[in-house]
Design a protein around this motif. Sequence first.
Motif, PDB file in Angstrom:
ATOM      1  N   ALA A  55       0.824  -1.217   0.000  1.00 36.87           N
ATOM      2  CA  ALA A  55       0.000   0.000   0.000  1.00 36.87           C
ATOM      3  C   ALA A  55       0.854   1.262   0.000  1.00 36.87           C
ATOM      4  O   ALA A  55       0.419   2.320  -0.479  1.00 36.87           O
ATOM      5  CB  ALA A  55      -0.937  -0.002   1.206  1.00 36.87           C
ATOM      6  N   ASN A  58       1.799   1.548  -3.999  1.00 37.69           N
ATOM      7  CA  ASN A  58       0.892   1.134  -5.071  1.00 37.69           C
ATOM      8  C   ASN A  58      -0.400   1.919  -5.052  1.00 37.69           C
ATOM      9  O   ASN A  58      -0.857   2.381  -3.996  1.00 37.69           O
ATOM     10  CB  ASN A  58       0.582  -0.356  -4.946  1.00 37.69           C
ATOM     11  CG  ASN A  58       1.709  -1.245  -5.416  1.00 37.69           C
ATOM     12  OD1 ASN A  58       1.780  -1.616  -6.580  1.00 37.69           O
ATOM     13  ND2 ASN A  58       2.617  -1.586  -4.510  1.00 37.69           N
ATOM     14  N   ASP A  59      -1.029   2.022  -6.224  1.00 34.04           N
ATOM     15  CA  ASP A  59      -2.344   2.648  -6.356  1.00 34.04           C
ATOM     16  C   ASP A  59      -3.462   1.638  -6.117  1.00 34.04           C
ATOM     17  O   ASP A  59      -4.560   1.999  -5.705  1.00 34.04           O
ATOM     18  CB  ASP A  59      -2.516   3.238  -7.761  1.00 34.04           C
ATOM     19  CG  ASP A  59      -1.399   4.184  -8.141  1.00 34.04           C
ATOM     20  OD1 ASP A  59      -1.229   5.190  -7.434  1.00 34.04           O
ATOM     21  OD2 ASP A  59      -0.691   3.903  -9.123  1.00 34.04           O
ATOM     22  N   LEU A  77      -5.506  -2.658   4.049  1.00 32.94           N
ATOM     23  CA  LEU A  77      -5.736  -1.439   3.263  1.00 32.94           C
ATOM     24  C   LEU A  77      -6.658  -0.424   3.927  1.00 32.94           C
ATOM     25  O   LEU A  77      -6.711   0.730   3.484  1.00 32.94           O
ATOM     26  CB  LEU A  77      -6.326  -1.812   1.894  1.00 32.94           C
ATOM     27  CG  LEU A  77      -5.448  -2.670   0.979  1.00 32.94           C
ATOM     28  CD1 LEU A  77      -6.167  -2.922  -0.344  1.00 32.94           C
ATOM     29  CD2 LEU A  77      -4.103  -2.002   0.726  1.00 32.94           C
ATOM     30  N   THR A  82      -4.910   3.514  -0.928  1.00 29.87           N
ATOM     31  CA  THR A  82      -4.766   2.473  -1.941  1.00 29.87           C
ATOM     32  C   THR A  82      -6.064   1.698  -2.073  1.00 29.87           C
ATOM     33  O   THR A  82      -6.680   1.315  -1.076  1.00 29.87           O
ATOM     34  CB  THR A  82      -3.613   1.523  -1.568  1.00 29.87           C
ATOM     35  OG1 THR A  82      -2.415   2.284  -1.439  1.00 29.87           O
ATOM     36  CG2 THR A  82      -3.408   0.471  -2.641  1.00 29.87           C
TER      37      THR A  82
END
Length: 297
Positions: A55, A58-59, A77, A82
Motif C-alpha cells: 500500500a 501502489n495505487d 488497506l 490504496t
Amino acid sequence: MKRVTVILNPMAGNAHQRRAIAKGITEWRSNQGWQVRLRETRRAGDATTFAREEAKRNDLIVAAGGDGTINEVMNGLVGTDTALGALPVGTGNVWVRELHQSLNPLHAARQLADGHVELVDVGQANERYFLLMAGIGLDAAITREVRSADKKRLGRLAYVIKSLPVLWRLRGTRTRISLDGEPLKGNALFVLISNSRLYGGVLNIAYRAAMRDGMLDVCTMMGDSALDAPKLLAGILFRGYGMIEGLEYRQAREIEIACSKPLPIQVDGDAIGTTPMTFRVVPQALRVLLPRTTEIN
C-alpha cells in the motif's frame, strides 16, 4: 492506476483460473500500461502483511482468491489511499457477486481495467475488519468445521455436508445484544451483522444493507433448537422480520454481544474467535475498485 500488486492465494481455484489471471495481468501491462507485481501467499496472514507493505507504493492491490483472501487484503488497506480490487478464484466469491462482477477471472480483470474507485464502509469485530458480514452461532459453527481441502474438493456442497451434524447439536444460547445501547435478549441460534446484502452469494438476508450508510444491519434468529430453524429460515426468505417470533431486523453503529456460553464467530467466511465481542461500523474507510457498471448504495 499505474502501480498494481496482485496478491494471489495459490491454494485457491484451479490451473485454468490461474492462467486466466496471468493473461489478465499481461493485458493490464500491455493495454493499460500498468506496472504489475505478483505476490503469492504461503500461510494465513500473508495477504494482510503484503497489502500493508504494498500500500505504501501502489495505487491498487488486487486480491486473487476467495472471500477469505479478500478479507485479509482489505485488513491491510483500511484507512489508506490504496484501492482494493478482486479477481475471483474462490468457492463462494460473495464480494465479487455483490459487485455483479464476472466470475471469470479474465473477464473480471478486464472489468477492473475499465473500473472506478469508490469509498465504502467496513465493519470491525474487535480488531478484525470485515467487508461483507459477521456471523455468530450457527453459520460460524459450520464455517469452523469446513476445511480448505473440503472446499476445494466439494465446493459449496462442503458447507451443506458439514451443516448436518451442527444442526443436530444446535441449541439456543442465552444471549444479550446491545444495539447502540438498546438491549435485545433471547436464546440465540444465529446472529448476522452485515455490511452488504448477499449472504453466501445467494440470499438477501440483510436486504436493506448499504455499504455507504454508516450502519450495520443486524438480523437475529432466536429459538430453542434446530426445530425452530425451518420457521425462522422461511421467515427470512419471505422477509417476515418482526412478524415471526424470534426473528428481528435492526440497524446500529455499535453492537455488543455476550452469551451464557461462548459462541463461535466468523467474518467474511473465516472463523475468528468466540463471544463476547464488540462490532462497529467504520464509515468510508476503504477504497474499492468497481466495474464501471456497478453502483453501490
